[in-house]
Design a protein around this motif. Structure first.
Motif, PDB file in Angstrom:
ATOM      1  N   PRO A 168     -99.368 -95.605-122.635  1.00 39.72           N
ATOM      2  CA  PRO A 168    -100.817 -95.617-122.880  1.00 39.72           C
ATOM      3  C   PRO A 168    -101.235 -95.012-124.215  1.00 39.72           C
ATOM      4  O   PRO A 168    -102.430 -94.824-124.460  1.00 39.72           O
ATOM      5  N   GLY A 169    -100.259 -94.672-125.062  1.00 40.95           N
ATOM      6  CA  GLY A 169    -100.602 -94.132-126.372  1.00 40.95           C
ATOM      7  C   GLY A 169    -100.709 -92.626-126.418  1.00 40.95           C
ATOM      8  O   GLY A 169    -101.102 -92.051-127.433  1.00 40.95           O
ATOM      9  N   THR A 170    -100.341 -91.963-125.333  1.00 40.18           N
ATOM     10  CA  THR A 170    -100.377 -90.512-125.251  1.00 40.18           C
ATOM     11  C   THR A 170     -98.988 -89.947-125.540  1.00 40.18           C
ATOM     12  O   THR A 170     -97.990 -90.523-125.129  1.00 40.18           O
ATOM     13  N   THR A 171     -98.923 -88.841-126.236  1.00 41.38           N
ATOM     14  CA  THR A 171     -97.644 -88.158-126.426  1.00 41.38           C
ATOM     15  C   THR A 171     -97.593 -86.933-125.513  1.00 41.38           C
ATOM     16  O   THR A 171     -98.590 -86.231-125.352  1.00 41.38           O
ATOM     17  N   VAL A 172     -96.434 -86.710-124.925  1.00 42.14           N
ATOM     18  CA  VAL A 172     -96.216 -85.557-124.050  1.00 42.14           C
ATOM     19  C   VAL A 172     -94.934 -84.876-124.502  1.00 42.14           C
ATOM     20  O   VAL A 172     -93.871 -85.512-124.535  1.00 42.14           O
ATOM     21  N   TYR A 267    -104.603-104.930-121.906  1.00 39.99           N
ATOM     22  CA  TYR A 267    -104.574-103.630-122.604  1.00 39.99           C
ATOM     23  C   TYR A 267    -103.978-103.826-123.999  1.00 39.99           C
ATOM     24  O   TYR A 267    -102.858-103.389-124.275  1.00 39.99           O
ATOM     25  N   PRO A 268    -104.716-104.479-124.890  1.00 32.26           N
ATOM     26  CA  PRO A 268    -104.138-104.855-126.197  1.00 32.26           C
ATOM     27  C   PRO A 268    -103.780-103.674-127.087  1.00 32.26           C
ATOM     28  O   PRO A 268    -102.986-103.832-128.018  1.00 32.26           O
ATOM     29  N   ASP A 269    -104.347-102.505-126.821  1.00 26.28           N
ATOM     30  CA  ASP A 269    -104.079-101.344-127.679  1.00 26.28           C
ATOM     31  C   ASP A 269    -102.906-100.502-127.190  1.00 26.28           C
ATOM     32  O   ASP A 269    -102.575 -99.492-127.819  1.00 26.28           O
ATOM     33  N   HIS A 270    -102.282-100.904-126.090  1.00 28.70           N
ATOM     34  CA  HIS A 270    -101.186-100.133-125.533  1.00 28.70           C
ATOM     35  C   HIS A 270     -99.840-100.798-125.833  1.00 28.70           C
ATOM     36  O   HIS A 270     -99.768-102.007-126.099  1.00 28.70           O
ATOM     37  N   TRP A 271     -98.773 -99.985-125.796  1.00 25.86           N
ATOM     38  CA  TRP A 271     -97.412-100.479-126.028  1.00 25.86           C
ATOM     39  C   TRP A 271     -96.830-100.889-124.682  1.00 25.86           C
ATOM     40  O   TRP A 271     -96.588-100.060-123.804  1.00 25.86           O
ATOM     41  N   ILE A 272     -96.608-102.203-124.517  1.00 25.33           N
ATOM     42  CA  ILE A 272     -96.132-102.759-123.248  1.00 25.33           C
ATOM     43  C   ILE A 272     -94.987-103.710-123.551  1.00 25.33           C
ATOM     44  O   ILE A 272     -95.098-104.572-124.424  1.00 25.33           O
ATOM     45  N   ARG A 273     -93.873-103.552-122.852  1.00 24.47           N
ATOM     46  CA  ARG A 273     -92.698-104.375-123.098  1.00 24.47           C
ATOM     47  C   ARG A 273     -92.000-104.713-121.784  1.00 24.47           C
ATOM     48  O   ARG A 273     -91.897-103.877-120.887  1.00 24.47           O
ATOM     49  N   ALA A 274     -91.478-105.941-121.704  1.00 23.40           N
ATOM     50  CA  ALA A 274     -90.501-106.269-120.667  1.00 23.40           C
ATOM     51  C   ALA A 274     -89.136-105.800-121.136  1.00 23.40           C
ATOM     52  O   ALA A 274     -88.837-105.840-122.338  1.00 23.40           O
ATOM     53  N   ALA A 275     -88.323-105.354-120.230  1.00 25.71           N
ATOM     54  CA  ALA A 275     -86.997-104.852-120.592  1.00 25.71           C
ATOM     55  C   ALA A 275     -86.032-105.092-119.442  1.00 25.71           C
ATOM     56  O   ALA A 275     -86.434-105.297-118.294  1.00 25.71           O
ATOM     57  N   SER A 276     -84.746-105.057-119.786  1.00 21.40           N
ATOM     58  CA  SER A 276     -83.685-105.179-118.786  1.00 21.40           C
ATOM     59  C   SER A 276     -82.593-104.168-119.097  1.00 21.40           C
ATOM     60  O   SER A 276     -82.448-103.721-120.244  1.00 21.40           O
ATOM     61  N   SER A 277     -81.826-103.840-118.101  1.00 21.78           N
ATOM     62  CA  SER A 277     -80.706-102.918-118.290  1.00 21.78           C
ATOM     63  C   SER A 277     -79.557-103.658-118.952  1.00 21.78           C
ATOM     64  O   SER A 277     -79.272-104.817-118.649  1.00 21.78           O
ATOM     65  N   VAL A 278     -78.916-102.980-119.889  1.00 19.13           N
ATOM     66  CA  VAL A 278     -77.728-103.538-120.548  1.00 19.13           C
ATOM     67  C   VAL A 278     -76.799-102.395-120.901  1.00 19.13           C
ATOM     68  O   VAL A 278     -77.241-101.261-121.112  1.00 19.13           O
ATOM     69  N   PRO A 279     -75.500-102.658-121.004  1.00 16.86           N
ATOM     70  CA  PRO A 279     -74.619-101.641-121.578  1.00 16.86           C
ATOM     71  C   PRO A 279     -74.967-101.432-123.029  1.00 16.86           C
ATOM     72  O   PRO A 279     -75.573-102.298-123.669  1.00 16.86           O
TER      73      PRO A 279
END
Length: 283
Positions: A168-172, A267-279
């Motif tokens: 959501p664009g927040t750093t923790v 949510y065009p201003d947020h970083w959103i990605r599809a991903a999969s597990s890989v070695p």
């Protein structure tokens, strides 16, 4: 040499307690977490040179000892005596301070690249642990149960995992997330076999993130990210690591990509990605 530095998610994170005084790593938190590398991440270009230099593209980050990549390279070159230096370019694609292990992965990938360029029998695991608790994991080939303060790794065989990442664009900061945990809220070890069985069956995962409650109490936008993932027909939503990125699982890569596209349009201003597990892959 070009090296891929994968992101990770924590398929559950339990904080068992704090290492007692008088023991090695006293004061550090004792972890029990299942970590999974992904096919999204940063990239590094590493070239032999007469001295050590670092450039960063894609983010405003320091390029000296304050950067884990620079420190990793400095430590390796000192351990591999007689090696002059390297020119490193970090292509930053992951959001910063996001619970995806980007900085740790970048550091580990730096060590692996330099080992290939300058073989010298250096103990990479020892250097990695000095750099940070998550760094040793990224030296390995795939999913692992991570224990202790991050130095004890047991490979775990898991089926392919497809998911959507939502930042959501927040750093923790990790330091804040652990401080907000408090001393009376330590959790039991994860049931790794139950998590693996649920993955194989496509069922909701029986996991938790011990840091999540404290972070969500102070960052409602992260709770909103979890709600958005659930509304996108994804399951087993969880905050990764110390946050702020959240993720949820999909039955297939195609469904993850479709859900990510819908969420990105909403949510065009947020970083959103599809991903999969890989070695881990490098080249």
């Amino acid at each position: 040499m070009s090296v891929f530095a994968p992101a990770k998610v924590n398929l559950g994170l339990s904080v068992l307690g704090v290492v007692p005084a008088g023991q090695p790593h006293a004061g550090y938190h004792r972890l029990h977490t299942l970590m999974l590398p992904l096919d999204v991440g940063d990239e590094l270009s590493v070239t032999p040179a007469s001295s050590l230099s670092l450039r960063v593209q894609g983010a405003e980050l320091p390029t000296d000892e304050r950067n884990l990549v620079y420190r990793a390279a400095q430590m390796y070159l000192e351990a591999a005596r007689g090696q002059a230096g390297a020119e490193i370019v970090l292509h930053k694609r992951l959001p910063l301070a996001s619970g995806l292990g980007g900085g740790s992965s970048d550091a580990a990938s730096t060590l692996l690249a330099l080992e290939r360029l300058f073989p010298a029998g250096v103990d990479l695991a020892a250097l990695a642990l000095r750099l940070g608790a998550d760094v040793p994991f990224f030296l390995g080939p795939g999913a692992a149960l991570v224990e202790g303060i991050g130095e004890r790794l047991t490979p775990v065989r898991l089926p392919s995992v497809h998911l959507v990442l939502f930042n959501p664009g927040t750093t923790v900061s990790a330091a804040d997330a652990y401080r907000w945990l408090g001393t009376g809220t330590f959790t039991a070890p994860l049931d790794v076999e139950a998590i693996r069985t649920a993955l194989l069956a496509g069922r909701p995962l029986p996991y938790r993130n011990a840091l999540q409650q404290g972070v969500l109490a102070r960052h409602p936008e992260i709770a909103a990210a979890l709600a958005a993932l659930a509304a996108a027909d994804l399951h087993s939503g969880l905050m990764s690591g110390s946050g702020s990125t959240c993720f949820a699982l999909a039955p297939s890569r195609e469904q993850a990509e479709a859900a990510a596209a819908r969420l990105q349009s909403e949510y065009p201003d947020h970083w959103i990605r599809a991903a999969s597990s890989v070695p881990r892959q490098s080249g």
